[in-house]
Every structure is written in C-alpha cells, then in structure tokens.
Design an enzyme around this catalytic site. Sequence first.
Site, short mmCIF file in Angstrom:
data_model
loop_
_atom_site.label_atom_id
_atom_site.label_comp_id
_atom_site.label_asym_id
_atom_site.label_seq_id
_atom_site.Cartn_x
_atom_site.Cartn_y
_atom_site.Cartn_z
N LYS A 1 -60.00 -78.63 -101.51
CA LYS A 1 -60.99 -79.61 -100.88
C LYS A 1 -60.89 -80.49 -101.83
O LYS A 1 -61.10 -81.78 -102.29
CB LYS A 1 -62.45 -79.14 -101.07
CG LYS A 1 -63.09 -78.44 -99.63
CD LYS A 1 -64.35 -78.52 -99.16
CE LYS A 1 -64.52 -78.38 -97.45
NZ LYS A 1 -63.85 -77.22 -96.98
N GLU B 1 -55.15 -59.67 -88.54
CA GLU B 1 -55.61 -58.27 -89.39
C GLU B 1 -56.18 -58.54 -90.44
O GLU B 1 -57.09 -57.79 -90.42
CB GLU B 1 -53.80 -57.59 -89.91
CG GLU B 1 -54.49 -56.29 -90.53
CD GLU B 1 -54.39 -55.19 -88.96
OE1 GLU B 1 -53.70 -54.95 -89.05
OE2 GLU B 1 -55.60 -55.05 -90.05
N VAL C 1 -61.13 -57.93 -90.23
CA VAL C 1 -62.03 -56.90 -90.29
C VAL C 1 -61.11 -55.44 -90.83
O VAL C 1 -59.71 -55.55 -91.15
CB VAL C 1 -61.27 -56.29 -88.29
CG1 VAL C 1 -62.73 -55.02 -88.22
CG2 VAL C 1 -62.03 -57.07 -88.04
N ASP D 1 -71.88 -60.25 -90.33
CA ASP D 1 -70.50 -60.48 -90.32
C ASP D 1 -70.32 -59.05 -89.66
O ASP D 1 -68.65 -58.96 -88.98
CB ASP D 1 -70.42 -59.90 -91.97
CG ASP D 1 -68.52 -60.34 -92.28
OD1 ASP D 1 -67.92 -60.90 -92.68
OD2 ASP D 1 -68.73 -58.57 -92.72
N LYS E 1 -67.23 -58.48 -86.63
CA LYS E 1 -65.78 -57.02 -86.69
C LYS E 1 -65.71 -56.23 -85.84
O LYS E 1 -65.32 -56.68 -85.26
CB LYS E 1 -65.57 -56.83 -87.47
CG LYS E 1 -65.32 -57.98 -88.86
CD LYS E 1 -65.78 -57.08 -90.38
CE LYS E 1 -65.83 -58.40 -91.71
NZ LYS E 1 -66.37 -58.05 -93.16
N GLY F 1 -62.31 -58.18 -101.00
CA GLY F 1 -62.43 -58.10 -101.87
C GLY F 1 -60.69 -59.27 -101.91
O GLY F 1 -60.18 -59.53 -100.48
N1 HSE Z 1 -68.09 -59.93 -96.44
C1 HSE Z 1 -67.25 -59.72 -95.58
C2 HSE Z 1 -67.09 -57.97 -96.22
C3 HSE Z 1 -65.76 -59.61 -96.75
O1 HSE Z 1 -68.64 -57.80 -97.30
O2 HSE Z 1 -66.57 -56.79 -96.12
C4 HSE Z 1 -64.69 -58.88 -96.04
O3 HSE Z 1 -64.31 -59.25 -94.63
#
Ligand code: HSE
Length: 431
Positions: free
Chosen positions: A46, A130, A133, A202, A206, A303
């Site tokens: 950006k 991959e 998740v 989140d 997943k 990470g």
């Molecule tokens: N925010 C997500 C977690 C990052 O803490 O699992 C990895 O997908």
Amino acid sequence: MKTEINIGLLGFGVVGSGVAKILQNHQEDLRHKLGTPVTIKKVLVKNLNKKRDTAVGIEAFTTDLNEVLEDESIDLIVEVMGGTYEAKDAIERSLRAGKGVVTANKDVMAEYGLELLKLADENKCDLFYEASVGGGIPLIRTLEDGLASDRITALTGIVNGTTNFILTKMKHENMSYEDALAEATELGFAEADPSADVDGIDAARKMVILASLAFSTNVRLEDVFVRGMKEIRDGDLELAERFGYTIKLAGSAKKDEDGVEVAVEPVFFPNSHPLSSVNNEFNAVYIYGDAVGETMFYGPGAGSLPTATSVTGDVVAACRNLLLGVNGKRLHAPQFERKVKNDSNKFSRYFHRIIVKDEVGVLTKLTSIYSQHGASLATVVQHLDEKEAGADLVFITHEISRQQHLDIVNELNGTPEVIGVSSHYRIEGEE
Ligand code: HSE
C-alpha cells in the site's frame, strides 16, 4: 522446460515478510528440491515509502496490482494481503490471468473457497491455501492427501493462536485479558481487527475450511455455532481448574447420518486431555477417521515464520506442478450437498454455573428443572462465594442435546430464585 519461477507477492506484512525471508534464506534448498530458482519478482504494497528490512530489491515494490498481473514472467501469485473483498478480487484476477495462487486468507477461503477453487479448475490453475488454517501445521495437505482414502467423522481442536495465547497467559501468569491481547497483537498473532479472534469468528472460518474439506461438503459460516471468549466470566478459569478442567476456545466438527455439526466455543477439557496442555499460540487438531482412528496434529498456529512456512510449502507444491506441467488438475467439487444437524441432534455433557438466592429449597427446585427436561445430572456442587450476593452452584450434566441445554438455561434464567446462569460450557473429551 522452465528454468526459473517468478512470484508476485501481494502484501508484505507479518506473513508476506516471512515468506520473503524464507525464500531468501532457503533459496539453495529450494533450488535443490525444484531444480530451478524461485524469485520474488514483484511485491504489491500500500505504501512504497515504508521502511522495510528485506533483501527484496526496492525496484520490486509496486502499489499497482495490474503491474503484477500483467507481468508475463510471473507464474505464481502469493496472496498474503489479508482482508476479504480486495483479496478475493486479486485472487480472481490472478486466476483469470492464468496464474496459480497461494493464499493464507481464511476470510476469503471460508466464504468464497468453493467458488474460487472452481474458478481455479476452470482456468487450469492451482489454488493452494495451507496457511489459512493452523499456521505452520500442514492440516489441509493432511486432509487432501495423507488421509484422502479415509472417511473423516470428526475434527476437534484449537485453531486460533491469539485466544489460546490469552487464555494461557491468564491462567498460568495471572495476566489480565487486556495485557495478554496486547502482547498477542505485538507478537503478530492477532488479526488486524482482533475481535475476529476473541469473538470466535477467525476460528469459525477455519472450521468451515476444515469441515468442508474433511467431509467433502459445502459448510457455510452461518452453519457454525459460535461463542467467543467474552462468554468466559471472572473466576471461570479457576472454577474449571477446581473441577479438573481447562477452558480452551475450541472448534469441533462432526458428521454422522443426521448431518454435520460445527461449533466454536469455550469448552471444558479434562486436565488429562492433551488439548489442555496446548499453550500459548500453539494449535492442535484431532482428526478422527473411520480407518485411521484418532490422529493429532500440533504446532505453532500463528506468527510470521510458521505461517510463512505453510505458504512457501504451497509455493513449492505449485512450482512442482508448474514444472511438471500438471498445474490445475485437481477436482475440487464437494461430494455431498450440505446437511446441517439441528440442536436436538447434537449431544454433549454440559457445565452450568448458576448464581442463586441462598434460600431453602432452591436446590430441589433446580434439580427438578433438569429432570423435567430429561437431563440427568452427574454432579451438583454448592460453594458460597463471599464476593457474590447469593450462592454459586455448579451442575454438571450427563450427555444431553444442545436443545435440552439451551432450554434448561433459558428456564433457569426465568426462575425467581435464580440470579443468573453466569456461565455454561460444553464438556469435551471425556468418556
Ligand atoms: N489471528 C490468527 C490466530 C492468525 O491467532 O490464530 C493465524 O491464522
């Protein structure tokens, strides 16, 4: 025969910079494995003026997606920009331009995965995901390849690193929720908007990706029962410990003849259960198959470098396909139309924490509510808590349906002697 593979990297944040680092530091190994160099040719960002500590040359950076997509020397796009609509658009345009895509984007894959996989098939391109998740744990490849011959019946595990990090710090280091979240953000684990982590969205995304793949069906986000970390009340972590449990924000997906059920919620695991010992940003997922039985996968769930490892693993797979000329040859259409179970067909044990007025006959009244709903009780414990106005009661049920559990909680909350059902949890992993 191709003599080099060029990559267009979309995004240079936590994951993107990790991808650049791995491709740079492991260049010789990759060249050995593939027989050709893999080079980052362009990077979409950006802001061109931001200071970046990277070996990728400044001339590679651009703010114009067209510049990346129109570069004919670029074979593969790596989408690690995050977000939904812009990223989805970039993936679509890449596929239409005949370029394979590797993405770490769970938001996009959970919502538009099947559509995009179909588009990839139509354009004879690979679309690998991959890293969407489990950070560095190869879960998607395990389901697609390693366990491909089996019939998966259930998945359960910890699929969000941030909430696991927060719960670990709160339990083992007495850290406040706010401080633990700030540290998870600082370490690059949390989403740009961390409410996606703490509200369970989140993890739900997943679980949609995992369940769709595991059961070869088209699970949707709205099919997932979601409760986030806010449902964990003060004192619950200690209370769980007192009863021999650990609270984890867990995902679970099951399939039987009644259909599929998928949930993300704070769950009680017995302390002896391996998931109770999965700490910090680590994730772990159990996969149960008809033939294989029980398997468990464990590793860093968030990470920069762990996630980038999954991305670059996909890059290697996509490069191999390109070099062999077999890219875009997977069939992705799900085998089964989705059938979602209703709450009367989902069974578990439940833990209810109830604050009641400390009056004669309350216990009898409450136990009769359970029996009226056909729920048998395994444990009833009363412990007066000086900080609370009334008495703190704990009821642990034998297996009941989610509908029974919801009806009981509803009725308890409407009972005059009950100040409130302060919290309730599903119990997993206990015989
Ligand atoms: N925010 C997500 C977690 C990052 O803490 O699992 C990895 O997908």
